[in-house]
Design an enzyme around this catalytic site. Structure first.
Site, PDB file in Angstrom:
ATOM      1  N   GLU A  89      -6.019  -0.681  -6.391  1.00 52.70           N
ATOM      2  CA  GLU A  89      -7.035   0.112  -5.715  1.00 52.70           C
ATOM      3  C   GLU A  89      -6.691   1.581  -5.893  1.00 52.70           C
ATOM      4  OE1 GLU A  89      -8.310  -2.474  -1.867  1.00 52.70           O
ATOM      5  OE2 GLU A  89      -6.209  -1.873  -1.963  1.00 52.70           O
ATOM      6  N   THR A  92     -10.252 -13.319  -0.985  1.00 48.37           N
ATOM      7  CA  THR A  92     -10.396 -12.987   0.431  1.00 48.37           C
ATOM      8  C   THR A  92     -11.712 -13.503   0.976  1.00 48.37           C
ATOM      9  OG1 THR A  92     -10.237 -11.170   2.028  1.00 48.37           O
ATOM     10  CG2 THR A  92     -11.413 -10.718  -0.012  1.00 48.37           C
ATOM     11  N   HIS A 133       0.824  -1.202   0.000  1.00 49.69           N
ATOM     12  CA  HIS A 133       0.000   0.000   0.000  1.00 49.69           C
ATOM     13  C   HIS A 133       0.859   1.253   0.000  1.00 49.69           C
ATOM     14  CE1 HIS A 133      -4.189  -1.287   0.469  1.00 49.69           C
ATOM     15  NE2 HIS A 133      -3.707  -2.343   1.099  1.00 49.69           N
TER      16      HIS A 133
END
Length: 334
Positions: A109, A193, A40
């Site tokens: 994302e 997930t 991230h």
């Protein structure tokens, strides 16, 4: 079916680099088979959030462990990184830690790319970029002086000079049918997930992974199937439930978080959720039997690599409690 593997999700959104190295080493000591790190640029929360760079972390974690498999869950090789640079980085990691490195990739994302001024494209384009990136990564691993003319990426006589002796597997992440078919067709493994509608797995994702694999002339059993299993386990139910609050953004609906790429705003929206909604993606229970039974559902679906994500701040307690109460039963039963 493969022997069941049990992994640990070292959450880069929640912990700093020193803590992540400590927890990765503890995971090896407690008998986990793998450690996966997220990639991230920005976390889900501004206050208390972290986002250390994954590539140096993987190198450091490899140096302080001996046997555990290391991977990304997941890295996006299409905006912040040129695919050939990721190929070089993982070739280096694979040379340092042969047979211990997995490259987990996804289409990304907005929260990680939009802050860099990238105009966030449609899902169709993101998947097209991922397909091309995978093709290029494999080309520069395989061939010398690679000239690549793609729609999104190009190389001119690119060569990786330090190549690992063992092939680095590419596992592809997905949560929708098109990306899952691609994972079945082109991946060495598949990542998804937990905590979503069971019908998503039975009616959409698993049929898609089978379709993709069969379209490439191979068996779905050729792929390692990894699922991040979100678990919150404690002797006190309130403690187990409250631990999920940090990750409340995972409880936001697609509509609630559509177009949001700022961790400050994501935090505000997440903090407005009732605690029950914040906790809904996790197996929250004080009962070891319930944890085992709910995890069994994923094994019965065919997942053979379970990577556990515990949301609480006290990861040492997770290793102690889950390592004593849950993991031995999973190993015995599966």
């Amino acid at each position: 079916m493969r022997t069941l593997k049990l992994g640990y999700k070292a959450s880069s959104e929640q912990f700093g680099p020193t803590e992540l190295l400590e927890y990765g080493a503890l995971a090896e000591q407690h008998g986990f088979d793998s450690v996966f790190l997220s990639d991230h640029l920005q976390p889900w929360r501004h206050d208390g959030g972290h986002a250390p760079a994954v590539l140096p972390l993987l190198g450091a974690l490899g140096a302080c462990t001996e046997r555990i498999v290391l991977g990304t869950s997941v890295l996006t090789p299409t905006f912040r990184y040129h695919p050939a640079v990721i190929a070089q980085a993982f070739a280096t990691l694979g040379s340092l830690y042969p047979g211990r490195v997995v490259l987990g990739l996804g289409s990304g994302e907005a929260m990680n790319e939009a802050p860099l001024g990238i105009e966030w494209p449609s899902g169709k384009e993101r998947l097209a970029r991922l397909r091309e990136a995978v093709e290029l990564i494999r080309a520069v691993w395989r061939d010398e002086r690679v000239t690549f003319e793609g729609e999104y990426y190009r190389t001119a006589n690119a060569t990786i000079y330090d190549r690992p002796e063992k092939e680095i597997p590419i596992w592809l992440a997905s949560s929708g049918p098109a990306a899952t078919r691609f994972a079945g067709r082109a991946g060495d493994g598949w990542i998804t997930t937990s905590g979503k509608d069971p019908a998503l797995y039975t009616d959409t994702l698993l049929p898609a992974i089978h379709t993709g694999a069969e379209s490439a002339g191979r068996s779905p059993d050729d792929l390692e199937k990894m699922i991040e299993v979100k678990v919150s386990f404690d002797s006190d139910l309130e403690t187990a439930t409250l631990a999920t609050r940090f990750w409340a953004a995972l409880g936001l609906s697609a509509e609630q978080k559509a177009g949001i790429d700022d961790p400050v705003e994501l935090q505000r929206l997440a903090d407005e959720l009732p605690l029950e909604q914040a906790a809904r993606r996790f197996i929250v229970s004080t009962d070891p039997d319930e944890h085992v039974e709910r995890i069994r559902a994923y094994v019965d679906l065919g997942f053979d690599h379970l990577v556990f994500h515990s949301p609480g701040p006290d990861q040492d307690r997770f290793f102690e409690l889950y390592g004593r109460e849950i993991l031995p039963r999973l190993r015995e039963e599966f």
